[in-house]
Scaffold this active site. Sequence first.
Site, short mmCIF file in Angstrom:
data_model
loop_
_atom_site.label_atom_id
_atom_site.label_comp_id
_atom_site.label_asym_id
_atom_site.label_seq_id
_atom_site.Cartn_x
_atom_site.Cartn_y
_atom_site.Cartn_z
N TRP A 1 0.81 -1.21 0.00
CA TRP A 1 0.00 0.00 0.00
C TRP A 1 0.85 1.27 0.00
O TRP A 1 0.32 2.35 -0.25
CB TRP A 1 -0.89 0.03 1.23
CG TRP A 1 -0.16 -0.27 2.50
CD1 TRP A 1 -0.09 -1.47 3.16
CD2 TRP A 1 0.67 0.64 3.26
NE1 TRP A 1 0.73 -1.36 4.27
CE2 TRP A 1 1.20 -0.09 4.35
CE3 TRP A 1 1.02 1.97 3.12
CZ2 TRP A 1 2.05 0.48 5.28
CZ3 TRP A 1 1.87 2.55 4.05
CH2 TRP A 1 2.37 1.81 5.11
N ASN A 2 2.15 1.16 0.29
CA ASN A 2 2.87 2.42 0.55
C ASN A 2 3.25 3.17 -0.71
O ASN A 2 3.43 4.39 -0.69
CB ASN A 2 4.09 2.16 1.44
CG ASN A 2 5.11 1.26 0.78
OD1 ASN A 2 4.80 0.52 -0.14
ND2 ASN A 2 6.35 1.34 1.26
N GLU B 1 11.84 -2.64 12.10
CA GLU B 1 11.55 -1.50 11.22
C GLU B 1 10.32 -0.78 11.75
O GLU B 1 9.26 -1.37 11.92
CB GLU B 1 11.27 -2.07 9.84
CG GLU B 1 11.04 -1.08 8.75
CD GLU B 1 10.84 -1.78 7.43
OE1 GLU B 1 10.16 -2.82 7.39
OE2 GLU B 1 11.37 -1.32 6.43
N GLU C 1 11.13 -7.80 -2.86
CA GLU C 1 11.60 -6.53 -2.30
C GLU C 1 10.98 -6.43 -0.92
O GLU C 1 9.78 -6.18 -0.81
CB GLU C 1 11.14 -5.36 -3.18
CG GLU C 1 11.67 -5.39 -4.59
CD GLU C 1 13.16 -5.11 -4.65
OE1 GLU C 1 13.77 -5.37 -5.69
OE2 GLU C 1 13.70 -4.63 -3.63
N LEU C 2 11.75 -6.67 0.11
CA LEU C 2 11.18 -6.91 1.44
C LEU C 2 11.53 -5.79 2.42
O LEU C 2 11.85 -4.68 2.03
CB LEU C 2 11.65 -8.28 1.93
CG LEU C 2 11.35 -9.44 0.95
CD1 LEU C 2 11.88 -10.75 1.51
CD2 LEU C 2 9.87 -9.54 0.65
N GLU D 1 15.10 -4.50 -9.27
CA GLU D 1 14.07 -3.88 -10.09
C GLU D 1 14.61 -2.59 -10.68
O GLU D 1 15.50 -1.96 -10.09
CB GLU D 1 12.82 -3.60 -9.24
CG GLU D 1 12.17 -4.88 -8.72
CD GLU D 1 10.82 -4.64 -8.08
OE1 GLU D 1 10.73 -3.81 -7.16
OE2 GLU D 1 9.84 -5.28 -8.52
N CYS E 1 10.39 1.37 2.66
CA CYS E 1 11.31 0.31 3.06
C CYS E 1 12.75 0.80 3.10
O CYS E 1 13.63 0.11 3.60
CB CYS E 1 11.19 -0.85 2.10
SG CYS E 1 11.50 -0.31 0.43
N1 LIG Z 1 11.31 -3.59 -0.12
C1 LIG Z 1 10.33 -2.79 -0.46
O1 LIG Z 1 10.37 -2.12 -1.51
C2 LIG Z 1 9.15 -2.68 0.43
C3 LIG Z 1 9.02 -3.36 1.64
N2 LIG Z 1 7.91 -3.21 2.41
C4 LIG Z 1 7.84 -3.83 3.74
O2 LIG Z 1 6.47 -4.31 3.99
C5 LIG Z 1 6.08 -3.97 5.31
C6 LIG Z 1 4.89 -3.04 5.34
O3 LIG Z 1 4.14 -3.15 4.17
P1 LIG Z 1 2.86 -4.10 4.15
O4 LIG Z 1 2.09 -3.79 2.92
O5 LIG Z 1 2.15 -4.09 5.45
O6 LIG Z 1 3.48 -5.54 3.98
P2 LIG Z 1 2.70 -6.93 3.85
O7 LIG Z 1 3.76 -7.87 3.56
O8 LIG Z 1 1.76 -7.21 4.96
O9 LIG Z 1 1.72 -6.77 2.54
C7 LIG Z 1 2.27 -6.61 1.28
C8 LIG Z 1 1.26 -7.14 0.25
O10 LIG Z 1 1.13 -8.55 0.42
C9 LIG Z 1 -0.23 -8.91 0.66
N3 LIG Z 1 -0.23 -10.06 1.54
C10 LIG Z 1 -0.15 -10.09 2.89
N4 LIG Z 1 -0.15 -11.37 3.34
C11 LIG Z 1 -0.25 -12.17 2.23
C12 LIG Z 1 -0.31 -13.58 2.01
N5 LIG Z 1 -0.26 -14.45 3.02
N6 LIG Z 1 -0.40 -14.04 0.73
C13 LIG Z 1 -0.46 -13.18 -0.30
N7 LIG Z 1 -0.41 -11.83 -0.17
C14 LIG Z 1 -0.30 -11.34 1.09
C15 LIG Z 1 -0.83 -7.66 1.25
O11 LIG Z 1 -2.22 -7.69 1.06
P3 LIG Z 1 -3.18 -6.78 2.00
O12 LIG Z 1 -2.41 -5.56 2.39
O13 LIG Z 1 -4.37 -6.47 1.15
O14 LIG Z 1 -3.50 -7.65 3.15
C16 LIG Z 1 -0.15 -6.58 0.42
O15 LIG Z 1 -0.77 -6.48 -0.84
C17 LIG Z 1 7.30 -3.35 5.92
O16 LIG Z 1 8.08 -4.37 6.52
C18 LIG Z 1 8.08 -2.78 4.75
O17 LIG Z 1 9.46 -2.66 4.96
C19 LIG Z 1 6.85 -2.46 2.03
C20 LIG Z 1 6.92 -1.78 0.83
C21 LIG Z 1 8.08 -1.80 -0.01
O1 LIG Z 2 8.32 0.37 -1.30
C1 LIG Z 2 9.10 1.24 -1.04
O2 LIG Z 2 9.33 1.63 0.10
C2 LIG Z 2 9.78 1.86 -2.19
O3 LIG Z 2 10.46 0.83 -2.89
C3 LIG Z 2 10.71 2.93 -1.78
S1 LIG Z 2 11.19 3.87 -3.14
O4 LIG Z 2 11.38 2.97 -4.31
O5 LIG Z 2 10.09 4.82 -3.40
O6 LIG Z 2 12.42 4.49 -2.71
#
Ligand SMILES: NC(=O)C1=CN([C@@H]2O[C@H](COP(=O)(O)OP(=O)(O)OC[C@H]3O[C@@H](n4cnc5c(N)ncnc54)[C@H](OP(=O)(O)O)[C@@H]3O)[C@@H](O)[C@H]2O)C=CC1
Ligand SMILES: O=C(O)[C@H](O)CS(=O)(=O)O
Length: 483
Positions: free
Chosen positions: A158-159, A386, A257-258, A463, A291
Site C-alpha cells: 500500500w505504501n 523496522e 523486495e522486502l 528492479e 522500506c
Molecule cells: N522492499 C520494499 O520495496 C518494500 C518493503 N515493504 C515492507 O512491507 C512492510 C509493510 O508493508 P505491508 O504492505 O504491510 O506488507 P505486507 O507484507 O503485509 O503486505 C504486502 C502485500 O502482500 C499482501 N499479503 C499479505 N499477506 C499475504 C499472504 N499471506 N499471501 C499473499 N499476499 C499477502 C498484502 O495484502 P493486503 O495488504 O491487502 O493484506 C499486500 O498487498 C514493511 O516491513 C516494509 O518494509 C513495504 C513496501 C516496499
Molecule cells: O516500497 C518502497 O518503500 C519503495 O520501494 C521505496 S522507493 O522505491 O520509493 O524508494
Amino acid sequence: MSIDLTDPTLLKTACLIDGSWVNAPSGAVIDVTNPADGSVVATVPALPADEIPAVIEASARAQRAWATRPAKERSAILRRWFDLIVANTDDLARIMTTEQGKPLAEAKGEIGYAASFIEWFAEEAKRLYGETIPAPRADQRLTVIRQPVGVTAAITPWNFPAAMITRKAAPALAAGCSMIVRPADLTPLTALALGELAVRAGIPAGVLQIVTGPAREIGKALTDSEVVRKLSFTGSTEVGRQLMAQCAPTIKKVSLELGGNAPFIVFDDADLDAAVDGAMASKYRNAGQTCVCANRIYVQRGIHDAFVERLTAKVRALKVGNGLEAGTDIGPMIEPKALDKIESHIKDAVSKGATLVEGGDRLGGLFFRPAIVTGVTAEMVVARDETFGPLAPIFAFDTEEEVVAQANDTIFGLAAYFFTRDYGRAIRVGEALEYGMVGHNTGLISNEVAPFGGVKQSGLGREGSRHGIDEYTELKYICSMVG
Ligand SMILES: NC(=O)C1=CN([C@@H]2O[C@H](COP(=O)(O)OP(=O)(O)OC[C@H]3O[C@@H](n4cnc5c(N)ncnc54)[C@H](OP(=O)(O)O)[C@@H]3O)[C@@H](O)[C@H]2O)C=CC1
Ligand SMILES: O=C(O)[C@H](O)CS(=O)(=O)O
C-alpha cells in the site's frame, strides 16, 4: 465521498479481467477508506480465489500473442501508457492521496516515478539482445536468445500504490510476459486507474489484469498454479518468506523486495546541513512508510548535539494534516496498528534510557506528530525492528569501525546511508556496508535507472535499471549442427 477528478472515469471500482471490468459473482466488495478521515471512498470486488484459474487462463492466452508482437510494437504501446499516465498525473495523484494519505506533492512525485519505469522499459524492450558463441566444433553454431518467462504475477503493498506496480509490470510486458497484479486492499484504486490507462494505451486484453480480494487466498491460487512462472512481491519479509515457500513446489522465479532497517551514519567531517536535509528526506518521506527510510540514525559524538539541534528544528516545523491540503508535509498513517507500533518503539526506548526530544504524540485519527528520540542503544527494539513511521532514533558513536559493525548488525540489507567528505572513508564505508543500495552524502537514492533491491533478508533480485528485465526473461541456448 467522491474524489474530485478532471476525468471521473479513472475511478474504476471493478477488477480488470481479460479486458473487461468485472465484479465478484456474489457482489461481495471491500471498502476503500480515506485514512485522513476514515470515510469510505469507494468499494472494489472481493474476488473469490476460485475466479483466479480463469484469470490465469486468460493471461496465458494473451501472453502467447503478446510475445509474438515485435519488440518495437510492445515498446510503442508501453510508451503510450507512459504518456497517458503523465497526462493524467493530477487525477492519479488525487486518487492516491485519497486512499493512501501521502501529501499530494509526494503523490505527484510517485506518479512521475512510476511512469519513469514504463518509459525506461519501453526502451529496454528493444534491446533484449542475444549472443552467438564460437563453437568448439566446426560443424556447430551456438546461439543464445532471450525469451519471456511467460505468465507472471505481482503482489504489491500500500505504501507506493503506483510505483510498486509499474516497477514490475513494465519490465514484464516489455519482455513479452503477461502479468496478473493483486494490489493491497488498502490502495486498489490507483492500481485500477493505471489499468484503465493501460486499456486506453492499447495493452491487449489479458496482458495486464488487476484483481482485488482476499490476499492469502488469491496469493495461494497464484502460487499454486503451474502456469504462473514467476512471482514478484514487494512487502514484508515475513510475507515474502511465506510466498517464496509457496512458489517452491512449482519452481517459480521469484523477485522479492522486502523489509529494511536502514542505518543513516553521520561522521564528524560531514556537511552538517546536507546530513540534516538527507535525514529529513530519508526519514520522513511518506511519513516514514518506505522500506528504504532511515530506521537508525548514527551520529558521531563530535557533531551529535549540533545535528540533533538542527534536525529537531526542522522536524518541529513539519505540517501534519490531510494530504489533499496545500502545505501538508506529513499525512495520516495508513492504519491504527501503524501508530501502535511507533508508540511501542518510543515507549520501549524511553523505558531503557532514551530521551524523547520531539513529537511522539497522537493528533487524533491516524495523525501522529513526527518524533525524535536520542540516547538510543542496540538493546532497544527500534534498533532491530523496522518502525515504518515518522520516528528518528538517534545513536551516538565514536569510531568508524564501531558504527559499521553496528550498522551491519541486522538481518536486513536493503538500503544504508552515510555522510562524510573524507574520500578514503567514503570508499571504505561504502564497501563495508552490507546492503544492496548505499547513499553517500544523500538520503534519496531511488530512480528507474539504478538496480533497486536488497541482500540478506531484504529480498532477492533487482528492479529497474538494465538488470530489471532479466527477472522476466529466460536464456535459451540453441546448438545447431550445420553438417
Ligand atoms: N522492499 C520494499 O520495496 C518494500 C518493503 N515493504 C515492507 O512491507 C512492510 C509493510 O508493508 P505491508 O504492505 O504491510 O506488507 P505486507 O507484507 O503485509 O503486505 C504486502 C502485500 O502482500 C499482501 N499479503 C499479505 N499477506 C499475504 C499472504 N499471506 N499471501 C499473499 N499476499 C499477502 C498484502 O495484502 P493486503 O495488504 O491487502 O493484506 C499486500 O498487498 C514493511 O516491513 C516494509 O518494509 C513495504 C513496501 C516496499
Ligand atoms: O516500497 C518502497 O518503500 C519503495 O520501494 C521505496 S522507493 O522505491 O520509493 O524508494
